[in-house]
Write an enzyme that holds these catalytic residues in place. Structure first.
Site, PDB file in Angstrom:
ATOM      1  N   GLY A 520      -3.437   2.547  -7.487  1.00 28.57           N
ATOM      2  CA  GLY A 520      -3.908   3.516  -6.518  1.00 28.57           C
ATOM      3  C   GLY A 520      -3.866   2.953  -5.123  1.00 28.57           C
ATOM      4  N   PRO A 521      -4.044   3.798  -4.129  1.00 27.67           N
ATOM      5  CA  PRO A 521      -4.016   3.331  -2.732  1.00 27.67           C
ATOM      6  C   PRO A 521      -5.198   2.420  -2.425  1.00 27.67           C
ATOM      7  CG  PRO A 521      -4.622   5.647  -2.870  1.00 27.67           C
ATOM      8  CD  PRO A 521      -4.234   5.242  -4.241  1.00 27.67           C
ATOM      9  N   PRO A 522      -5.157   1.720  -1.309  1.00 28.57           N
ATOM     10  CA  PRO A 522      -6.258   0.804  -0.965  1.00 28.57           C
ATOM     11  C   PRO A 522      -7.556   1.558  -0.719  1.00 28.57           C
ATOM     12  CG  PRO A 522      -4.292   0.331   0.349  1.00 28.57           C
ATOM     13  CD  PRO A 522      -4.042   1.632  -0.350  1.00 28.57           C
ATOM     14  N   GLY A 523      -8.658   0.907  -1.072  1.00 25.63           N
ATOM     15  CA  GLY A 523      -9.966   1.429  -0.731  1.00 25.63           C
ATOM     16  C   GLY A 523     -10.540   2.458  -1.676  1.00 25.63           C
ATOM     17  N   VAL A 524      -9.935   2.671  -2.859  1.00 29.80           N
ATOM     18  CA  VAL A 524     -10.453   3.684  -3.776  1.00 29.80           C
ATOM     19  C   VAL A 524     -11.402   3.097  -4.820  1.00 29.80           C
ATOM     20  CG1 VAL A 524      -8.490   5.211  -3.480  1.00 29.80           C
ATOM     21  CG2 VAL A 524      -8.433   3.499  -5.280  1.00 29.80           C
ATOM     22  N   GLY A 525     -11.643   1.785  -4.775  1.00 30.39           N
ATOM     23  CA  GLY A 525     -12.644   1.191  -5.656  1.00 30.39           C
ATOM     24  C   GLY A 525     -12.099   0.542  -6.902  1.00 30.39           C
ATOM     25  N   LYS A 526     -10.851   0.073  -6.880  1.00 29.61           N
ATOM     26  CA  LYS A 526     -10.270  -0.541  -8.081  1.00 29.61           C
ATOM     27  C   LYS A 526     -10.977  -1.850  -8.417  1.00 29.61           C
ATOM     28  CE  LYS A 526      -6.121  -0.700  -6.305  1.00 29.61           C
ATOM     29  NZ  LYS A 526      -6.397  -0.071  -5.011  1.00 29.61           N
ATOM     30  N   THR A 527     -11.162  -2.698  -7.409  1.00 23.71           N
ATOM     31  CA  THR A 527     -11.779  -4.003  -7.648  1.00 23.71           C
ATOM     32  C   THR A 527     -13.240  -3.860  -8.049  1.00 23.71           C
ATOM     33  OG1 THR A 527     -10.267  -5.015  -6.056  1.00 23.71           O
ATOM     34  CG2 THR A 527     -12.254  -6.245  -6.610  1.00 23.71           C
ATOM     35  N   SER A 856       7.843  20.813  -1.923  1.00 24.05           N
ATOM     36  CA  SER A 856       6.807  21.784  -2.270  1.00 24.05           C
ATOM     37  C   SER A 856       6.732  22.977  -1.327  1.00 24.05           C
ATOM     38  CB  SER A 856       5.442  21.089  -2.314  1.00 24.05           C
ATOM     39  OG  SER A 856       5.117  20.557  -1.052  1.00 24.05           O
ATOM     40  N   LYS A 899      -4.400  19.755  -1.845  1.00 21.05           N
ATOM     41  CA  LYS A 899      -3.916  20.908  -1.076  1.00 21.05           C
ATOM     42  C   LYS A 899      -4.920  22.050  -1.070  1.00 21.05           C
ATOM     43  CE  LYS A 899       1.026  20.017  -1.889  1.00 21.05           C
ATOM     44  NZ  LYS A 899       2.237  20.458  -2.595  1.00 21.05           N
TER      45      LYS A 899
END
Length: 967
Positions: A520-527, A856, A899
């Site tokens: 996932g992108p940075p800052g989403v809470g993976k760690t 899209s 969206k």
């Protein structure tokens, strides 16, 4: 001579441990335990004074002086010995405990002004202070600090005269240097002596250490400093060292130290005899006698004993040999264990004890059979190696590593009836959303719980069968004694029971921990999610950062043949946590280096992350199979593009998308705002955040997948409110401070808005359609206006708005479909007429500086062109997204959740979605479902019937009916 300093000062007083004396220029370790609360209080006061220093705020603690004073000895009064050591056979009185010292009579009248140079600790509640003596002080008065409980007192400082004095002082100084160098030389010689079994061992010096000590003594210019240094090295009693400390006069101090050194040198000289061996003669050995008939025996003995021959079966112990500053001159190898401090040692032989201790540690480590075999072999080698050889340190370090690896030690998982609810609550408290990850982790916990239940039942069965076997064996023994029955039948019965036990044991379920990859992108809470998993499981947690790792040896370890070899990151992590089943986070696995001249680190990870191989992982340094199957590996990555396919195949990938605006708002209100209020020194009632303010920060000041920038912006706002509150409080008008934050305040704290949100138009006109967009940074969605204009021309298509290649192709597909179906749409009078024959069109997407791409917007482009050519406008509160084919089919697109949230925020009422995206609508928040009318379409004709319901449109696949020209 010692001269008093300018004034008497008040200092915190630290009573030294029993039999410990600190001299100026010496660094000493003071162990602190729960029995010395006064030391902890004193240290806290030092930190407080350092932080609030007027000269240099937040100064280092070594700028705050303290006084270190030894405990008074009952054998000393007013600076002189009352009882000689040999004067009385009765035991001396016991000094007072340092923790109970509370008056001047409990402490020695002299001490040293000192500074705290460091604090060492292992996290076990006990720690060690490093204090360095600066100068002598005399204690004038002592009292107990009423607030904190440590001792304080008035002390007068003394400074040594920097000059060496007259000829008599210079002669005494030279004599001190000569004796000091002689002591160092004898200590060097004792290192070459074989150790005797019955006698005490002398601490020797290595050649390099001896040379550097000799050089230090030779270059010393201050008589007082050299006397203090040698007083700390020489073997002396506690009272003798107190007498040196009380010697303010430099001459008296040197005389006392000379006496101590001379006594030790004389003792050592009486214990050894040096015999010169020439190349032409046989020399003499007094203990063998002069017997010419035994010349061959003498030569053999001479060869064995070489130059230095012990005479008396051992040498008196030298005691501890402290060096100032721990190892201030850069001596290689540092000091021997227990060498810092003022007291002497018991003189026991240290190395055999260390080997024995190492053997006990290896036994307690519960090694695997293969590891135990290797450890036993290496331990035998270690006993045969001389400590001075380099191989000794290498082998010892290797054995210590084996003892520290948790081969079989595991953390018991907290599995019970309340395991799943507790884990679910833990994950929900720490993270909002992320349902897929939470679902997978709860599945793992449920499986683990069921396996444990099965294993418990198997253990009960095994225990029952073993009890039956024991009863049968006892019964057979009785029969054999009474009836002398044949033992063969009994043996067959035992074998049958053993086979039954093995069959039951094979039913046991082995746990193989999953290997998860959170993308996932940075800052989403993976760690932080991985840490929450460890907390929910009740396991130890360890993080390994793989970003920038470019050497294969960092994963697998270095082979022991290399200098400074060490285990890899995996084994080091297991050593640190001390258990074999931790949760290990492999952070930024997508940034690990590929193949290079140092090897391929990503290939080394293949064995670590393969559930079929990692039960037998071999680190190059340890070189013994290690079981990693109990370790729960959780890897994180921002992108899958840089992860090699074989490595990616070994992990279970879980994609964590960016947070939506609604999720960010919830996270900010529940977690970020309270956290930042505490960080910035405010209380909750002093700042009032509203959802409107948080929503504006999210929409106008951040555009990211995670919440890191959101937390920074919230922190900026709170720092501004902290300044306002501090100003109002300092001015004496706290009532003028307004704790409520409004949207209008944001520009004052954060500046002008960085991002402008698109709002649905109030009116409509032909050629303009509202599309939907999800930003590539993740988490945010919005509406996107598509504008189409026509003009006289030759059929040219012009595209602007920084459109990507896919988006350009989508516009061309839409135009082709409109041209192909112009007659059915009522845009041309005959089927063969070209609608673009005498015109050109221009397609533009506003916000021209922002790159746009993706398929899209195909349906929106087609509707916009039909609207332009027919002259009929599209309702302004209607938005649409979907890809179209040349046949007019509307196909699925991504980012539906982002969206639609953006569309609701922008004021859209109706949204057209592809029919294939029905599954994505189920995951939408209820707020979005209630606020939007969602219409699913399979073909562009269906979309037109929704946009213009009053028109007559063909059904997909059949061209029935015709719309009047120009509608």
């Amino acid at each position: 001579m010692g001269r008093p300093s300018q004034a008497t000062v008040t200092l915190p007083i630290l009573p030294l441990p029993l039999n410990s004396v600190l001299l100026p220029g010496i660094v000493q370790r003071i162990p602190v335990s729960s029995s010395r609360p006064d030391v902890a209080s004193l240290l806290a006061a030092v930190y407080t004074r350092a932080a609030s220093s007027l000269k240099t705020p937040n100064a280092r603690i070594d700028t705050i002086p303290i006084a270190c004073v030894p405990i008074a000895s009952p054998l000393i009064a007013k600076g002189r010995l009352l009882i000689k050591e040999d004067d009385s056979s009765s035991p001396p009185p016991t000094p007072i405990d340092p923790a109970k010292a509370s008056s001047k009579n409990d402490l020695f009248p002299y001490g040293v002004a000192a500074k705290i140079t460091g604090v060492e600790g292992r996290g076990t509640g006990e720690f060690t202070l490093l204090v360095e003596g600066v100068g002598r002080v005399k204690v004038e008065k002592i009292w107990v600090n009423a607030e904190r409980g440590f001792l304080e007192g008035k002390v007068t400082g003394f400074l040594d005269d920097p000059t060496t004095g007259g000829p008599e002082m210079q002669e005494l100084f030279n004599h001190l240097k000569m004796l000091s160098r002689e002591l160092v030389a004898i200590l060097r010689l004792t290192a070459l002596l074989p150790r005797s079994a019955g006698g005490s061992a002398t601490q020797g010096l290595s050649p390099l250490l001896a040379r550097r000590l000799d050089l230090f003594i030779t270059r010393q210019k201050q008589p007082g400093a050299l006397a203090d240094f040698m007083a700390n090295i020489v073997e002396a009693s506690y009272e003798e060292k107190l007498m040196v400390l009380s010697a303010v006069d430099v001459k008296v101090r040197m005389e006392r130290v000379v006496e101590l050194i001379d006594r030790q040198v004389s003792g050592l000289k009486g214990s050894i005899k040096i015999t010169a061996i020439s190349t032409t003669g046989t020399g003499s050995f007094p203990f063998l006698g002069d017997n010419k008939e035994n010349e061959d025996e003498i030569r053999k003995e001479k060869f064995k004993r070489s130059v230095i021959v012990p005479i008396k079966g051992g040498f008196p112990g030298m005691g501890g040999m402290p060096f100032p500053g721990g190892n201030p001159f850069g001596f290689p190898g540092g000091q021997p264990k227990g060498m810092i401090g003022g007291g002497g040692q018991d003189g026991e032989d240290q190395e055999p004890n260390e080997i024995e201790e190492l053997a006990k540690r290896l036994e307690a480590a519960k090694l695997t059979p293969e590891a135990a075999k290797v450890a036993e072999r290496e331990l035998k080698r270690l006993k045969k190696i001389h400590p001075a050889q380099a191989e000794y340190a290498v082998t010892r370090t290797y054995l210590e590593t084996l003892a520290e690896i948790p081969w079989t030690v595991t953390t018991d998982d907290r599995l019970g009836p309340h395991t799943l609810p507790r884990a679910r609550k833990q994950l929900d408290d720490d993270h909002y959303g992320l349902e897929k990850v939470k679902k997978r982790l709860l599945e793992y916990l449920a499986v683990l719980r069921l396996k444990q239940s099965v294993n418990e039942e198997v253990d009960k069965e095994i225990k029952k069968v073993e009890e039956e076997l024991g009863a049968a064996t006892a019964e057979g023994d009785n029969k054999e004694e009474e009836e002398s029955a044949e033992p063969a039948a009994q043996e067959e019965k035992v074998k049958a029971h053993s086979a039954k036990v093995e069959i039951i044991r094979s039913k046991k379920m082995v746990d193989k921990s999953p290997i998860l990859l959170l993308v996932g992108p940075p800052g989403v809470g993976k760690t932080s999610l991985a840490r929450s998993v460890a907390t929910a499981l009740g396991r130890k947690f360890h993080r390994i950062s793989l970003g920038g790792v470019r050497d294969e040896a960092e994963i697998r370890g270095h082979r022991r043949t290399y200098v400074a070899a060490m285990p890899g990151l995996i084994v080091q992590g297991l050593k640190k946590v001390g258990v074999a089943n931790p949760v290990v986070l492999l952070d930024e696995i997508d940034k690990i280096a590929g193949s290079n001249h140092h090897g391929d680190p990503s290939a080394a990870m293949l064995e670590v992350l393969d559930p079929e191989q990692n039960h037998n992982f071999v680190d190059h340094y340890v070189n013994i199979p290690l079981d990693l199957s109990k370790v729960m590996f959780i890897a994180t990555a921002n992108s899958l593009d840089t992860i090699p396919a074989p490595l990616l195949d070994r992990m279970e990938t879980i994609y964590i998308p960016g947070y939506t605006t609604l999720e960010k708002r919830h996270i900010a209100m529940q977690h970020l705002v309270p956290k930042q209020i505490r960080v910035n020194g405010l209380r909750e009632e002093q700042v009032v955040f509203t959802e409107e303010v948080v929503g504006r920060i999210i929409e106008s000041y951040t555009r990211e997948a995670g919440v890191r920038n959101l937390e920074r912006e919230i922190g900026s706002v709170l720092r501004g409110k902290a300044v306002e509150y501090a100003d109002a409080k300092d001015a004496g008008h706290p009532e003028k401070y307004n704790p409520v934050l409004t949207v209008d305040d944001l520009e004052r704290f954060l500046g002008i808005e960085k991002f402008e949100e698109e709002i649905a138009e109030k009116t409509s006109r032909p050629g303009i359609v509202t599309g939907l967009v999800a930003y590539s940074s993740g988490g945010n969605g919005s509406i996107l206006f598509i504008e189409v204009a026509d003009m006289p021309g030759s059929g040219r298509l012009q595209l602007t708005g920084k459109l990507g290649d896919v988006l350009k192709e989508s516009v061309e597909v839409a135009l082709t479909w409109v041209k192909a179906n112009a007659y059915e749409l009522g845009l041309t009078k005959t089927p063969g007429e070209d609608i673009m024959k005498n015109r050109s069109i221009h397609v533009h997407c506003p916000s021209g500086s922002i790159p746009k791409d993706g398929p899209s917007s195909g349906i929106a482009q087609a509707i916009a062109m039909v609207s332009l050519f027919s002259g009929r406008a599209v309702p302004p509160t209607m938005a649409m997204t979907g890809e179209i084919s040349l046949r007019g089919r509307v196909t699925a697109v991504g980012g539906i959740k982002e969206k639609l949230i953006g569309a609701l925020r922008a004021g859209v009422k109706t949204v057209l979605l592809p029919g294939q995206n029905r599954k994505d609508v189920r995951d939408l928040p209820e707020e979005v479902k209630r606020g939007l009318e969602i219409v699913h379409v399979e073909h562009i004709w269906e979309a037109m019937r929704v946009v213009w319901p009053e028109g007559e449109w063909p059904v997909e696949g059949r061209k029935e009916g015709r719309v009047e020209s120009r509608l």
